[in-house]
Design an enzyme around this catalytic site. Structure first.
Site, short mmCIF file in Angstrom:
data_model
loop_
_atom_site.label_atom_id
_atom_site.label_comp_id
_atom_site.label_asym_id
_atom_site.label_seq_id
_atom_site.Cartn_x
_atom_site.Cartn_y
_atom_site.Cartn_z
N GLU A 34 -6.82 -10.17 37.35
CA GLU A 34 -8.61 -10.14 37.00
C GLU A 34 -8.13 -11.01 35.53
O GLU A 34 -7.20 -10.59 34.66
CB GLU A 34 -9.12 -9.18 36.48
CG GLU A 34 -10.29 -9.19 35.52
CD GLU A 34 -11.38 -10.02 35.83
OE1 GLU A 34 -11.79 -10.07 37.09
OE2 GLU A 34 -11.73 -10.84 35.22
N ARG A 107 -24.55 -3.20 36.08
CA ARG A 107 -23.55 -3.40 36.45
C ARG A 107 -22.13 -2.90 35.94
O ARG A 107 -21.26 -2.72 36.33
CB ARG A 107 -23.44 -4.98 36.47
CG ARG A 107 -22.35 -5.79 37.16
CD ARG A 107 -22.36 -7.33 36.99
NE ARG A 107 -21.11 -7.93 37.32
CZ ARG A 107 -20.16 -8.33 36.87
NH1 ARG A 107 -19.90 -7.90 35.51
NH2 ARG A 107 -19.28 -9.06 37.29
N TYR A 213 -37.51 -2.86 37.29
CA TYR A 213 -37.07 -1.85 37.85
C TYR A 213 -36.40 -0.98 37.38
O TYR A 213 -35.50 -1.52 36.34
CB TYR A 213 -36.23 -2.07 39.35
CG TYR A 213 -34.98 -3.11 39.48
CD1 TYR A 213 -33.69 -2.76 38.92
CD2 TYR A 213 -34.98 -4.57 39.67
CE1 TYR A 213 -32.52 -3.45 39.01
CE2 TYR A 213 -34.06 -5.58 39.31
CZ TYR A 213 -32.82 -4.65 39.22
OH TYR A 213 -31.82 -5.73 39.04
N ASP A 291 -19.11 -14.10 45.67
CA ASP A 291 -19.75 -15.38 45.04
C ASP A 291 -18.66 -16.68 45.15
O ASP A 291 -19.25 -17.78 45.47
CB ASP A 291 -20.05 -15.53 43.57
CG ASP A 291 -21.41 -14.45 43.27
OD1 ASP A 291 -22.02 -14.12 44.51
OD2 ASP A 291 -21.57 -14.44 42.23
C1 LIG Z 1 -20.23 -11.26 33.52
C2 LIG Z 1 -20.94 -11.30 34.67
C3 LIG Z 1 -22.46 -10.73 34.74
C4 LIG Z 1 -23.23 -10.24 35.79
N1 LIG Z 1 -24.13 -9.65 35.73
C5 LIG Z 1 -25.12 -9.62 36.72
C6 LIG Z 1 -26.19 -8.87 36.70
O1 LIG Z 1 -26.79 -8.53 35.57
N2 LIG Z 1 -27.19 -8.70 37.83
C7 LIG Z 1 -26.67 -9.18 39.02
O2 LIG Z 1 -27.52 -9.22 39.92
N3 LIG Z 1 -25.58 -9.84 39.10
C8 LIG Z 1 -24.73 -10.20 37.92
N4 LIG Z 1 -23.61 -10.71 38.11
C9 LIG Z 1 -23.21 -11.47 39.58
C10 LIG Z 1 -22.80 -10.35 40.52
O3 LIG Z 1 -21.80 -9.23 39.92
C11 LIG Z 1 -22.17 -11.02 41.75
O4 LIG Z 1 -23.21 -12.19 42.07
C12 LIG Z 1 -21.85 -10.16 42.91
O5 LIG Z 1 -21.58 -8.94 42.28
C13 LIG Z 1 -20.74 -10.75 43.53
O6 LIG Z 1 -19.51 -10.53 42.79
P1 LIG Z 1 -18.23 -11.20 43.10
O7 LIG Z 1 -17.03 -10.20 42.74
O8 LIG Z 1 -18.03 -12.01 44.11
O9 LIG Z 1 -18.20 -11.98 41.72
P2 LIG Z 1 -18.12 -11.95 39.91
O10 LIG Z 1 -19.10 -10.69 39.93
O11 LIG Z 1 -18.23 -12.95 39.27
O12 LIG Z 1 -16.71 -11.49 39.81
C14 LIG Z 1 -15.52 -12.59 39.73
C15 LIG Z 1 -14.56 -12.07 38.74
O13 LIG Z 1 -13.44 -12.92 39.03
C16 LIG Z 1 -12.92 -13.08 38.10
N5 LIG Z 1 -12.17 -14.56 37.87
C17 LIG Z 1 -12.69 -15.48 37.75
N6 LIG Z 1 -11.67 -16.43 37.74
C18 LIG Z 1 -10.74 -15.98 37.97
C19 LIG Z 1 -9.22 -16.39 37.95
N7 LIG Z 1 -8.97 -17.78 38.04
N8 LIG Z 1 -8.26 -15.43 37.91
C20 LIG Z 1 -8.33 -14.29 37.98
N9 LIG Z 1 -9.91 -13.70 37.85
C21 LIG Z 1 -10.67 -14.55 37.79
C22 LIG Z 1 -13.84 -13.01 36.80
O14 LIG Z 1 -13.57 -12.78 35.36
C23 LIG Z 1 -14.79 -12.00 37.53
O15 LIG Z 1 -14.47 -10.56 36.79
C24 LIG Z 1 -22.60 -11.02 37.00
C25 LIG Z 1 -21.66 -11.71 37.18
C26 LIG Z 1 -20.48 -11.74 36.32
C27 LIG Z 1 -19.40 -12.28 36.25
#
Ligand SMILES: Cc1cc2nc3c(=O)[nH]c(=O)nc-3n(C[C@H](O)[C@H](O)[C@H](O)COP(=O)(O)OP(=O)(O)OC[C@H]3O[C@@H](n4cnc5c(N)ncnc54)[C@H](O)[C@@H]3O)c2cc1C
Length: 397
Positions: A34, A107, A213, A291
């Protein structure tokens, strides 16, 4: 040996951490890399509908979900003036799932639960991945802090600005929906009527909507106020917004909306962007999830849920996989998940259009909402582990 596969996950958000838990439940010890230096309290309400909650129960997170979550029932729809939106068949508020309970969570609470469920040392903070190279049946990972690692399989769970996506030759471009959202969280005790707010409530007006909500077992109320914009808003969760500007968007709307805006200490601006589905997710031993693979507009609350489904699908498909079969299994994963997430992305897009539509005829709008909700059950009834196991058995595994 199949279980000697070394798997690495890039990104410790909801997707990366749940994938690590799902893989762990099937015998894999998976490091997560991370970029953040510390775990920070960022984000607000996130929906974990039944399609994701039923998977989390299987890795014994049910009690924690109940502790931090507010159960999701049917959504209550109202006009901007507060009248319930109904059809001749009754209110347009069916519950979302016949089987299984979903939860709205904060979250940050949810990330803490996931982090706490993994053994110490699983998540390597301050590891920003900058490069991946596949050579001789292995993937070499390089990090900005000078560290490196090797794995047989790499899962890119690194969100909307994914480096892993770039490393497998892809580039997705954000397009604006012409909308932004003001977001806010406030203690429920500030609003006299908040103890009655058990289910999500959505007010629909011309061109905009207002969603409330409960999260954190009703301790907090989460607000998302969608309004039109013709300026490029930051694609950020933490860009500060102005309470006065928010209030100006909802002049004349229902009283609970005015109460909520008046009771907020702060608000954040969130630019709503969409991206077309990617043509592929995997190259060789590297794949994408969450994402990084399928960002979506938030109108059906499936951003986290689809990421969770991805992780559990990968765990089923990689269990018992030989090192020389990794690319095949990742292609199967892509086939299974690309089609489903493409449909969810399209549903989210369509729901957003309906929420901000200009329908003056309320019963027509209610009827369309009802039809949409009836169609939406395929999202919430899905069992991603079963779908993956069925796909494997069809292939004779
Ligand atoms: C800061 C933040 C706040 C959010 N708040 C909300 C919210 O309030 N409500 C909601 O519905 N959704 C929110 N989301 C989005 C939601 O969490 C995501 O749409 C969903 O959970 C899918 O998550 P994910 O793990 O694919 O991506 P993400 O939740 O975006 O997680 C990606 C992770 O990868 C890490 N990362 C990125 N690039 C690198 C790299 N090169 N090397 C290592 N690590 C890396 C990031 O720091 C992050 O921790 C938020 C996302 C983030 C990043």
């Amino acid at each position: 040996m199949p279980d000697s596969l070394r798997i690495a996950i890039i990104g410790g958000g909801i997707g990366g951490l749940t994938a690590a838990l799902a893989l762990r439940a099937r015998g894999f010890d998976v490091p997560v890399f991370e970029q953040a230096q510390v775990l920070r309290e960022i984000g607000a309400g996130v929906s974990i509908y039944a399609n994701a909650a039923r998977l989390l129960k299987r890795v014994r997170l049910n009690d924690q979900l109940q502790e931090i979550g507010s159960p999701i029932g049917g959504i209550t729809l109202r006009t901007s003036a507060g009248e319930p939106i109904t059809t001749p068949a009754g209110p347009a508020t069916p519950t979302f799932s016949k089987d299984g309970q979903g939860y709205n969570v904060h979250r940050a609470d949810f990330l803490n639960v996931l982090f706490g469920a993994l053994p110490k040392g699983t998540v390597n903070l301050d590891h920003r991945c900058i490069q991946l190279k596949e050579e001789g049946g292995r993937v070499h990972l390089s990090f900005a802090n000078g560290a490196s690692a090797e794995a047989d399989v790499v899962i890119g769970a690194d969100g909307i600005r994914s480096v892993v996506q770039r490393e497998i030759g892809l580039q997705s471009r954000p397009t604006s929906e012409g909308m932004m959202a003001y977001r806010g969280l406030l203690p429920a005790k500030r609003l006299a009527w908040a103890s009655d707010l058990k289910d999500p409530a959505l007010w629909l007006g011309s061109g905009r909507s207002f969603l409330l909500y409960p999260v954190a077992r009703g301790r907090l109320i989460n607000m998302v106020a969608f309004v039109p914009t013709d300026t490029d808003s930051e694609e950020s969760w933490s860009a500060p917004g102005e309470l006065k500007a928010l209030a100006a968007e909802y002049v004349g709307w229902d009283k609970p909306i005015q109460d909520t805006i008046n009771a907020l200490d702060e608000t954040f601006r969130w630019g709503i962007y969409d991206r077309a589905p990617l043509p592929y997710w995997s190259r060789g031993r590297i794949t994408l999830m969450g994402d990084a693979a399928h960002p979506m507009v938030p109108h059906v609350g499936q951003g986290a849920g689809q990421a969770i489904e991805d992780g559990f699908t990968l765990a089923v498909l990689l269990e018992g996989c030989r090192a020389d079969d990794v690319a095949g299994r990742l292609k199967l994963y892509e086939t299974l998940r690309l089609e489903r997430t493409r449909k969810v992305q399209a549903l989210a897009r369509a729901a957003g259009k309906l929420y901000r539509s200009e329908h003056q005829n309320l019963s027509e709008r209610a009827q369309r909402m009802r039809e949409w909700m009836a169609q939406g059950t395929w999202v919430f009834e899905h069992d991603a582990e079963k779908a993956a196991a069925d796909a494997l058995s069809t292939m004779g595994h």
